[in-house]
Design a protein around this motif. Sequence first.
Motif, mmCIF file in Angstrom:
data_model
loop_
_atom_site.group_PDB
_atom_site.id
_atom_site.type_symbol
_atom_site.label_atom_id
_atom_site.label_comp_id
_atom_site.label_asym_id
_atom_site.label_seq_id
_atom_site.Cartn_x
_atom_site.Cartn_y
_atom_site.Cartn_z
ATOM 1 N N PRO A 6 0.809 -1.221 0.000
ATOM 2 C CA PRO A 6 0.000 0.000 0.000
ATOM 3 C C PRO A 6 0.842 1.271 0.000
ATOM 4 N N LEU A 7 0.287 2.315 -0.626
ATOM 5 C CA LEU A 7 0.839 3.665 -0.589
ATOM 6 C C LEU A 7 0.067 4.460 0.454
ATOM 7 N N ARG A 8 0.806 5.234 1.273
ATOM 8 C CA ARG A 8 0.166 6.114 2.253
ATOM 9 C C ARG A 8 0.698 7.526 2.043
ATOM 10 N N ALA A 9 -0.170 8.489 2.156
ATOM 11 C CA ALA A 9 0.222 9.896 2.137
ATOM 12 C C ALA A 9 -0.433 10.533 3.339
ATOM 13 N N ARG A 10 0.287 10.581 4.450
ATOM 14 C CA ARG A 10 -0.321 11.070 5.694
ATOM 15 C C ARG A 10 0.529 12.109 6.407
ATOM 16 N N GLY A 11 1.617 12.560 5.757
ATOM 17 C CA GLY A 11 2.476 13.560 6.359
ATOM 18 C C GLY A 11 3.081 14.485 5.323
ATOM 19 N N VAL A 12 3.768 15.521 5.811
ATOM 20 C CA VAL A 12 4.411 16.503 4.941
ATOM 21 C C VAL A 12 5.817 16.809 5.457
ATOM 22 N N ILE A 13 6.594 17.406 4.580
ATOM 23 C CA ILE A 13 7.923 17.926 4.910
ATOM 24 C C ILE A 13 7.924 19.394 4.518
ATOM 25 N N ALA A 14 8.571 20.237 5.320
ATOM 26 C CA ALA A 14 8.658 21.664 5.001
ATOM 27 C C ALA A 14 10.062 22.174 5.299
ATOM 28 N N PHE A 15 10.740 22.636 4.271
ATOM 29 C CA PHE A 15 12.016 23.321 4.454
ATOM 30 C C PHE A 15 11.734 24.786 4.729
ATOM 31 N N VAL A 16 12.564 25.398 5.565
ATOM 32 C CA VAL A 16 12.505 26.837 5.809
ATOM 33 C C VAL A 16 13.823 27.412 5.306
ATOM 34 N N VAL A 17 13.738 28.381 4.390
ATOM 35 C CA VAL A 17 14.930 29.026 3.835
ATOM 36 C C VAL A 17 14.833 30.516 4.101
ATOM 37 N N ALA A 18 15.912 31.069 4.649
ATOM 38 C CA ALA A 18 16.017 32.500 4.927
ATOM 39 C C ALA A 18 16.906 33.142 3.876
ATOM 40 N N THR A 45 2.509 15.049 10.667
ATOM 41 C CA THR A 45 1.354 14.290 10.206
ATOM 42 C C THR A 45 0.167 15.210 9.936
ATOM 43 N N ILE A 46 -0.523 14.933 8.842
ATOM 44 C CA ILE A 46 -1.724 15.689 8.492
ATOM 45 C C ILE A 46 -2.838 15.323 9.467
ATOM 46 N N GLU A 47 -3.437 16.341 10.075
ATOM 47 C CA GLU A 47 -4.538 16.119 11.011
ATOM 48 C C GLU A 47 -5.873 16.152 10.275
ATOM 49 N N SER A 48 -6.868 15.554 10.882
ATOM 50 C CA SER A 48 -8.206 15.496 10.294
ATOM 51 C C SER A 48 -8.691 16.895 9.927
ATOM 52 N N GLY A 49 -9.163 17.054 8.699
ATOM 53 C CA GLY A 49 -9.700 18.333 8.244
ATOM 54 C C GLY A 49 -8.670 19.274 7.664
ATOM 55 N N GLU A 50 -7.385 18.927 7.738
ATOM 56 C CA GLU A 50 -6.321 19.791 7.208
ATOM 57 C C GLU A 50 -5.984 19.417 5.770
ATOM 58 N N THR A 51 -5.534 20.421 5.028
ATOM 59 C CA THR A 51 -4.889 20.158 3.752
ATOM 60 C C THR A 51 -3.397 19.968 4.030
ATOM 61 N N ALA A 52 -2.677 19.448 3.056
ATOM 62 C CA ALA A 52 -1.233 19.245 3.234
ATOM 63 C C ALA A 52 -0.518 20.568 3.478
#
Length: 155
Positions: A6-18, A45-52
């Motif tokens: 199975p494929l799961r998409a339940r989280g995100v990654i975010a880089f911060v660049v200054a 992790t993406i919470e219920s009701g959130e977009t990525a």
Amino acid sequence: MPSDLPLRARGVIAFVVAGSGDSARVLLLKRKTQPIGAWCPVSGTIESGETAWQTALREVAEETGIQEGALYTTGVTDSFYDPAANTIDLMPIFLLMIQGETAVTLDHSQSAYAWLELSAALDQLTFAGHRMALETIQRDFVARAPDPLKRITPP
């Protein structure tokens, strides 16, 4: 009969660049939760009701205290195999661009942070997928003006 992977998409990654160009710095966090000791960008992790993208903004605020900046989709998705769940996890990668380095307030899952030149950050990152994403960020967002079509503007 073959079993499914199975494929799961339940989280995100975010880089911060200054900053931008040669003066740009990327924020890396040292984890004190799993994977302990890894140097990584923000993730969660993406919470219920959130977009990525909403998750990306929330996680940056929770893990660093940074709440302002321009959010972009990088067009990159990290993927990895989770042996415990026997799944392939997919995580879209976002970028929050801010004007300059700022103070960081770490949450309970981080033990340290560093603002690094991009070349040093590439050496410091623990995971290959993060390094590949940062190379894309350097090429498409730092070395030149970001494509305005990739900008995410909250309603």
